[in-house]
Design a protein around this motif. Structure first.
Motif, PDB file in Angstrom:
ATOM      1  N   PRO A   1       0.808  -1.225   0.000  1.00 39.86           N
ATOM      2  CA  PRO A   1       0.000   0.000   0.000  1.00 39.86           C
ATOM      3  C   PRO A   1       0.837   1.269   0.000  1.00 39.86           C
ATOM      4  CG  PRO A   1       0.012  -0.983   2.180  1.00 39.86           C
ATOM      5  CD  PRO A   1       0.719  -1.948   1.266  1.00 39.86           C
ATOM      6  N   ALA A   2       2.150   1.122   0.204  1.00 43.64           N
ATOM      7  CA  ALA A   2       3.024   2.294   0.215  1.00 43.64           C
ATOM      8  C   ALA A   2       3.504   2.676  -1.175  1.00 43.64           C
ATOM      9  CB  ALA A   2       4.226   2.045   1.136  1.00 43.64           C
ATOM     10  N   HIS A   3       3.164   1.897  -2.178  1.00 45.69           N
ATOM     11  CA  HIS A   3       3.575   2.252  -3.535  1.00 45.69           C
ATOM     12  C   HIS A   3       3.034   3.642  -3.864  1.00 45.69           C
ATOM     13  CE1 HIS A   3       3.782   2.301  -7.931  1.00 45.69           C
ATOM     14  NE2 HIS A   3       4.683   1.321  -7.828  1.00 45.69           N
ATOM     15  N   PRO A   4       3.845   4.489  -4.494  1.00 37.57           N
ATOM     16  CA  PRO A   4       3.403   5.872  -4.731  1.00 37.57           C
ATOM     17  C   PRO A   4       2.061   6.000  -5.432  1.00 37.57           C
ATOM     18  CG  PRO A   4       5.749   5.667  -5.167  1.00 37.57           C
ATOM     19  CD  PRO A   4       5.251   4.272  -4.892  1.00 37.57           C
ATOM     20  N   ALA A   5       1.796   5.141  -6.414  1.00 35.24           N
ATOM     21  CA  ALA A   5       0.527   5.239  -7.137  1.00 35.24           C
ATOM     22  C   ALA A   5      -0.649   4.910  -6.231  1.00 35.24           C
ATOM     23  CB  ALA A   5       0.540   4.313  -8.350  1.00 35.24           C
ATOM     24  N   ILE A   6      -0.472   3.921  -5.364  1.00 34.83           N
ATOM     25  CA  ILE A   6      -1.546   3.548  -4.447  1.00 34.83           C
ATOM     26  C   ILE A   6      -1.700   4.601  -3.354  1.00 34.83           C
ATOM     27  CG2 ILE A   6      -2.287   1.831  -2.755  1.00 34.83           C
ATOM     28  CD1 ILE A   6      -2.577   0.933  -5.669  1.00 34.83           C
ATOM     29  N   ALA A   7      -0.570   5.079  -2.838  1.00 35.01           N
ATOM     30  CA  ALA A   7      -0.625   6.120  -1.813  1.00 35.01           C
ATOM     31  C   ALA A   7      -1.349   7.354  -2.336  1.00 35.01           C
ATOM     32  CB  ALA A   7       0.785   6.477  -1.351  1.00 35.01           C
ATOM     33  N   ALA A   8      -1.130   7.690  -3.607  1.00 37.73           N
ATOM     34  CA  ALA A   8      -1.807   8.841  -4.197  1.00 37.73           C
ATOM     35  C   ALA A   8      -3.314   8.626  -4.229  1.00 37.73           C
ATOM     36  CB  ALA A   8      -1.282   9.091  -5.606  1.00 37.73           C
ATOM     37  N   ASP A   9      -3.748   7.392  -4.532  1.00 37.35           N
ATOM     38  CA  ASP A   9      -5.188   7.108  -4.517  1.00 37.35           C
ATOM     39  C   ASP A   9      -5.746   7.184  -3.103  1.00 37.35           C
ATOM     40  OD1 ASP A   9      -5.224   6.807  -7.217  1.00 37.35           O
ATOM     41  OD2 ASP A   9      -5.664   4.661  -7.227  1.00 37.35           O
ATOM     42  N   GLY A  10      -4.927   6.787  -2.115  1.00 37.22           N
ATOM     43  CA  GLY A  10      -5.373   6.890  -0.730  1.00 37.22           C
ATOM     44  C   GLY A  10      -5.578   8.329  -0.299  1.00 37.22           C
ATOM     45  N   GLN A  11      -4.729   9.214  -0.805  1.00 33.72           N
ATOM     46  CA  GLN A  11      -4.819  10.626  -0.436  1.00 33.72           C
ATOM     47  C   GLN A  11      -5.904  11.352  -1.224  1.00 33.72           C
ATOM     48  OE1 GLN A  11      -0.833  11.922  -1.203  1.00 33.72           O
ATOM     49  NE2 GLN A  11       0.041  10.786   0.545  1.00 33.72           N
ATOM     50  N   ASN A  12      -6.195  10.855  -2.445  1.00 36.40           N
ATOM     51  CA  ASN A  12      -7.186  11.510  -3.310  1.00 36.40           C
ATOM     52  C   ASN A  12      -8.143  10.456  -3.874  1.00 36.40           C
ATOM     53  OD1 ASN A  12      -6.003  14.393  -3.532  1.00 36.40           O
ATOM     54  ND2 ASN A  12      -4.262  13.062  -4.016  1.00 36.40           N
ATOM     55  N   PRO A  13      -8.964   9.863  -3.023  1.00 42.83           N
ATOM     56  CA  PRO A  13      -9.811   8.747  -3.491  1.00 42.83           C
ATOM     57  C   PRO A  13     -10.837   9.139  -4.536  1.00 42.83           C
ATOM     58  CG  PRO A  13     -10.442   9.463  -1.272  1.00 42.83           C
ATOM     59  CD  PRO A  13      -9.154  10.147  -1.592  1.00 42.83           C
ATOM     60  N   ASP A  14     -11.182  10.425  -4.615  1.00 41.16           N
ATOM     61  CA  ASP A  14     -12.159  10.849  -5.620  1.00 41.16           C
ATOM     62  C   ASP A  14     -11.523  11.113  -6.979  1.00 41.16           C
ATOM     63  OD1 ASP A  14     -14.244  10.737  -3.774  1.00 41.16           O
ATOM     64  OD2 ASP A  14     -13.822  12.767  -3.056  1.00 41.16           O
ATOM     65  N   ALA A  15     -10.194  11.032  -7.041  1.00 39.92           N
ATOM     66  CA  ALA A  15      -9.474  11.224  -8.306  1.00 39.92           C
ATOM     67  C   ALA A  15      -8.520  10.049  -8.518  1.00 39.92           C
ATOM     68  CB  ALA A  15      -8.713  12.544  -8.282  1.00 39.92           C
ATOM     69  N   ALA A  16      -9.068   8.853  -8.383  1.00 41.89           N
ATOM     70  CA  ALA A  16      -8.254   7.635  -8.438  1.00 41.89           C
ATOM     71  C   ALA A  16      -7.580   7.489  -9.799  1.00 41.89           C
ATOM     72  CB  ALA A  16      -9.112   6.420  -8.145  1.00 41.89           C
ATOM     73  N   GLY A  17      -6.344   6.992  -9.772  1.00 46.13           N
ATOM     74  CA  GLY A  17      -5.596   6.798 -11.003  1.00 46.13           C
ATOM     75  C   GLY A  17      -5.232   5.358 -11.274  1.00 46.13           C
ATOM     76  N   THR A  18      -5.447   4.457 -10.306  1.00 51.59           N
ATOM     77  CA  THR A  18      -5.141   3.045 -10.507  1.00 51.59           C
ATOM     78  C   THR A  18      -6.437   2.251 -10.634  1.00 51.59           C
ATOM     79  OG1 THR A  18      -5.177   2.371  -8.172  1.00 51.59           O
ATOM     80  CG2 THR A  18      -3.115   3.324  -9.028  1.00 51.59           C
ATOM     81  N   VAL A  19      -6.326   1.049 -11.166  1.00 45.06           N
ATOM     82  CA  VAL A  19      -7.490   0.174 -11.257  1.00 45.06           C
ATOM     83  C   VAL A  19      -8.112  -0.032  -9.887  1.00 45.06           C
ATOM     84  CG1 VAL A  19      -8.208  -2.190 -11.740  1.00 45.06           C
ATOM     85  CG2 VAL A  19      -6.718  -0.996 -13.349  1.00 45.06           C
ATOM     86  N   PHE A  20      -7.261  -0.238  -8.865  1.00 48.59           N
ATOM     87  CA  PHE A  20      -7.785  -0.550  -7.551  1.00 48.59           C
ATOM     88  C   PHE A  20      -8.461   0.662  -6.923  1.00 48.59           C
ATOM     89  CE2 PHE A  20      -4.043  -3.266  -8.326  1.00 48.59           C
ATOM     90  CZ  PHE A  20      -4.750  -4.419  -8.582  1.00 48.59           C
TER      91      PHE A  20
END
Length: 488
Positions: A145-164
């Protein structure tokens, strides 16, 4: 006269086309990763079912996530999301136009993806995002969950960039609306792919909404599945063949073998198409099938790939015609890989391996050695290293698999035995090449890549065999080293 593929020209195509009214289809599946494998596998099964009169409320809406998806989206949009699948046996080729996909959302349109996932008609969200798309830490074997792409989705869940992140956003919207959650169906070659996907979605949700994460864990189904079909990349060669051999002007054809298999756990609370009517096998536990396929077929591909790549062999069927490569595959599979595969109900493992060899030897597929060599940093930890670890745990020899690992290392040094340059062939190519060159003098440098080998790279039995084979490859070349191994 060649026909440009579109809904308007279907009646003029002299090969099988959808017999169903595509305008009557309604979406039931949103799929991430509309690549060749999905188009030759899941979509083909759905096309069969729709032609038989079923599944017409399970049409596919594609969803692009990566920038590279834009080209496929635009190409398919230009031909009404139709495309040709050419199934090839050693003796014949058959073309069929496939039509279950009715829309494709371009990458960057996250709001549209989430809106589509929110629709009650979407009962399955499926994905083929490659083995490397799941953010797995090889040291732990778990989602990172610390991967930068996932962390970014955690911080901005309404602007998700990954499939998950997008799946989490869709599930959040359905929960808020009181709509039954869709089933998440992974179609990638990963052991326990449903379990892996579940962890990725739940842990992504946990970063922004722990309560939602628990709701997903308790209410969303993630069936495991085993998928199988050899599907090479499409190039100008394939586009020209579809035009010349079948009279279809198709900018996105798919060529594949005539073999196809799909084994799925029957866990679809929101409903599913009746795929068992067209050959999909539904079981309570897919584990035996997925281990058989991942270790014998995918592991076997790696065994073929790297010696062939180092000896400048271009096509996989040509590699199977090489006595050394074929014998190397036979010995590693029968002595080390197959004995590490648990029994599979109704399947003889040696018969399955014989079919694997037949498939790899099919000259019509024109599958390339380079494709089999692709992305070793993500494939080796899933297809090869677990078998090594299992054998070491049982104190069994790993000479052949250590040689396979050494061949991969030698390949990543970036030059074949002839001195020909091996072009970058892995997302981590620069790192692999630098490490492979250091490993020439210090083999431990390679095995210390913990994200690939984990604790297995530190096992002295494996490390010793690896170092011996790597030195032999640098000293004597691939052919001589294979002869030494095959001679015992």
């Amino acid at each position: 006269m060649a026909q440009k593929l579109s809904d308007a020209t279907l009646s003029q195509i002299g090969h099988p086309v959808p017999t169903y009214d595509r305008t009557s289809l309604t979406p039931g599946i949103l799929h991430f990763g509309v690549g060749n494998f999905h188009r030759a596998h899941q979509a083909v099964y759905l096309d069969r079912l729709m032609n038989a009169g079923g599944g017409r409320d399970f049409a596919i809406v594609g969803a692009g996530v990566m920038p590279g998806d834009q080209r496929m989206r635009d190409t398919l949009a230009g031909q009404d999301n139709l495309y040709t699948v050419v199934e090839q046996s050693a003796d014949a080729s058959q073309a069929r136009v496939i039509g279950p996909m009715i829309d494709y959302i371009a990458p960057g349109n996250s709001a549209q993806v989430i809106a589509q996932l929110s629709e009650p008609s979407i009962r399955i969200a499926s994905l083929t995002i490659t083995e490397g798309g799941y953010f797995i830490d090889a040291n732990t074997g778990h989602f990172d969950p610390a991967h930068p792409a996932i962390a970014a989705d955690g911080q901005n869940p309404d602007a998700a960039g990954t499939v998950f992140g997008l799946l989490v956003a869709g599930l959040r919207a359905r929960r808020a609306a009181g709509t039954q959650p869709f089933t998440v169906m992974c179609c990638d070659n990963i052991p326990h792919n449903g379990v892996i996907t579940r962890e990725a979605v739940v842990e992504t949700a946990r970063l922004s909404d722990p309560e939602l994460a628990e709701w997903i864990a308790e209410n969303v189904a993630f069936p495991n599945g085993m998928v199988d079909r050899i599907t090479p990349a499409t190039s100008d060669r394939e586009r020209a063949m579809v035009l010349d051999d079948f009279g279809i002007a198709d900018d996105a054809p798919v060529f594949c073998e005539d073999f196809i298999q799909w084994v799925l756990e029957d866990n679809f609370p929101a409903g599913r198409p009746a795929l068992e009517d067209v050959g999909v096998e539904f079981v309570a536990d897919v584990t035996p099938w997925e281990m058989m396929k991942i270790r014998i077929l995918n592991g076997g591909h790696a065994v073929i790939a790297y010696p062939a790549g180092l000896m400048d062999i271009h096509f996989v069927h040509e590699a199977m015609q090489n006595d050394l490569v074929a014998a190397f595959l036979e010995k590693v599979e029968t002595e080390e890989i197959i004995p590490a595969v648990a029994p599979v109900p109704g399947t003889d493992l040696n018969t399955y391996f014989a079919k694997v060899k037949e498939r790899c030897a099919n000259p019509k597929i024109a599958d390339t050695v380079r494709r089999l060599c692709l992305d070793g940093s993500n494939r080796q930890p899933k297809f090869i290293v677990p078998t090594i670890a299992d054998r070491l745990a049982r104190d069994l020899p790993v000479e052949g698999l250590a040689l396979e690992s050494a061949l991969w290392c030698r390949y990543c040094a970036g030059q074949s035995d002839s001195g020909a340059v091996i072009e970058p062939n892995d997302p981590n190519w620069d790192r692999l090449t630098e490490t492979a060159k250091r490993a020439k003098d210090d083999p431990s440098a390679w095995l210390n890549m913990a994200d690939i080998y984990g604790a297995t790279g530190r096992d002295p039995r494996f490390a010793s065999a690896f170092a011996d084979w790597l030195a032999a490859l640098w000293r004597n070349g691939t052919a001589a080293t294979l002869r030494r191994y095959l001679g015992g």
